[in-house]
Design an enzyme around this catalytic site. Structure first.
Site, PDB file in Angstrom:
ATOM      1  N   CYS B  11      -3.536   1.170  -6.384  1.00  0.00           N
ATOM      2  CA  CYS B  11      -2.238   0.665  -5.961  1.00  0.00           C
ATOM      3  C   CYS B  11      -2.233  -0.866  -6.122  1.00  0.00           C
ATOM      4  O   CYS B  11      -3.287  -1.466  -6.283  1.00  0.00           O
ATOM      5  CB  CYS B  11      -1.972   1.048  -4.507  1.00  0.00           C
ATOM      6  SG  CYS B  11      -3.252   0.481  -3.383  1.00  0.00           S
ATOM      7  N   CYS B  14      -4.667  -2.764  -4.066  1.00  0.00           N
ATOM      8  CA  CYS B  14      -6.071  -2.631  -4.445  1.00  0.00           C
ATOM      9  C   CYS B  14      -6.390  -3.605  -5.579  1.00  0.00           C
ATOM     10  O   CYS B  14      -7.452  -4.221  -5.601  1.00  0.00           O
ATOM     11  CB  CYS B  14      -6.366  -1.208  -4.909  1.00  0.00           C
ATOM     12  SG  CYS B  14      -5.761   0.050  -3.781  1.00  0.00           S
TER      13      CYS B  14
END
Lengths: 325, 77
Positions: B11, B14
């Site tokens: 994501c 991240c």
């Protein structure tokens, strides 16, 4: 409470830009400046408060509470309430789901949490207060909690365990009541604050462009759509309006912060509030990309049932609001 | 030699975390290996419930958010 923003907008539009009062352009600009400042401030406050709550109430604590206590049927309500104060990013839905399953929490209860958490989140609450006022915000929050709880209870009746992916079934078989006590972090508030603040700014930065574009579009529509325009097509007694609005809303997700200001204008032009709330719940609460993430833990069939039940509950609450509001 | 693992399924948060960790390791000159763990089954070994997470020498240091610069500096130091 917001008088000073009106004064600020007055000053900017009439004194700094020297626009004439009462003209179409100056009205639209005034509306835009006022709404943008008000909503961004409210977002800042709500996100910050939620950040503080969340810092002391991380999702691990929620899991351990639900796992360890016997709640005699109240677990659905409590899971749904926890969903309000524990926002999570949709990319975390898989680890969250596994965490709950591992803690031996029934699937229906997990779903109650998974439904309410994105539905009633800090950004939606901030926008709602700014656009629709406190009363409607409260109605939205309470119905979000009830909806999560109801959908969770309905889903628990389906015996959904058989539709989990094999590795999750294995985790389910080895699930145990949480035995390790939650290691409470004894971080002092002064140390939490910078972390919370950094998170607030990050969330705000992510939504600000959408909010501004949304308010701008809303402002333009405000000027060009005649009052009561939608009453012709979207009357309360039009039975198709609510399901149609909900189904349109499900694929829209990332732009929730841009969509809400537009919906507010639509409501002011005659779209019934229940239809609008159903639409907004569809936008905020359900997203297809999130559904696809869940493929790691659920079969397509289960994702379908999950989305189907939630959509149905949203449609029902839309009808309900149109009757009572 | 530190072993840093960044847990996350890819994501945006991240990716931000990975970029920050990489930049700070370079900046401070700390000797460390950086590993991205993207498989959900591997991530779940660490018993976390929100991504991204930063694991330093097999200990979960940050979970559920992008760390701040100063936090990471402290952890690396």
């Amino acid at each position: 409470m917001f008088d000073w923003i009106i004064k600020l907008a007055d000053w900017l539009v009439y004194n700094v830009l020297h626009l004439e009062q009462g003209k179409h352009l100056s009205n639209a600009l005034h509306f835009f400046i006022y709404d943008t400042i008000k909503i961004l401030l409210l977002l800042l406050v709500v996100i910050f408060l939620m950040g503080i709550v969340n810092s002391y109430f991380p999702v691990e604590k929620v899991r351990n509470f639900l796992s360890r206590h016997k709640l005699y049927g109240f677990e659905y309500l409590i899971a749904s309430l926890f969903g309000v104060v524990t926002p999570f990013c949709s990319c975390s839905s898989v680890p969250l789901f596994i965490g709950f399953v591992r803690g031996g929490i029934p699937l229906g209860v997990t779903f109650a949490f998974l439904i309410t958490s994105p539905l009633v989140n800090e950004v939606a609450i901030g926008l709602f207060i700014g656009l629709f006022g406190l009363k409607i915000t409260l109605i939205y929050v309470i119905s979000g909690v009830i909806l999560g709880m109801t959908a969770g209870i309905i889903l628990s009746k389906f015996k959904l365990e058989r539709f989990l992916t094999p590795w999750v079934k294995e985790i389910l078989a080895n699930a145990e009541k949480e035995s390790n006590t939650f290691e409470a972090e004894n971080t002092p508030f002064s140390k939490r604050l910078p972390i919370i603040w950094a998170e607030v700014l990050k969330i705000l930065k992510g939504v600000v462009p959408y909010v501004i574009v949304g308010i701008a579009i809303g402002g333009l529509m405000h000027g060009y759509i005649p009052e009561g325009f939608f009453e012709k097509y979207m009357r309360k007694d039009n039975l198709f309006a609510v399901p149609l609005a909900t189904l349109l809303a499900v694929p829209m997700y990332s732009n929730a912060s841009g969509v809400l200001p537009v919906v507010q204008v639509l409501v002011s032009k005659g779209i019934p509030l229940g239809t609008a709330i159903a639409f907004m719940m569809g936008v905020v609460g359900l997203s297809l990309p999130e559904g696809m993430l869940l493929k790691k833990v659920m079969t397509i069939k289960l994702i379908g049932i999950f989305f189907g039940v939630v959509t149905l509950c949203i449609i029902l609450s839309g009808y309900l609001f149109n009757i009572i509001l | 030699m530190k072993n840093i693992k960044i847990l996350g399924t890819g994501c945006p948060k991240c990716k931000q975390t990975t970029a920050l960790v990489e930049a700070l390791v370079k900046e401070t000159g700390v000797e460390a290996t950086i590993e991205k763990v993207e498989d959900i089954m591997d991530i779940m070994q660490y018993n976390i419930m929100a991504t991204p997470a930063v694991v330093i020498d097999e200990k979960v240091a940050i979970k559920g958010r992008v760390p701040t610069r100063s936090e990471l500096l402290e952890l690396l130091g």
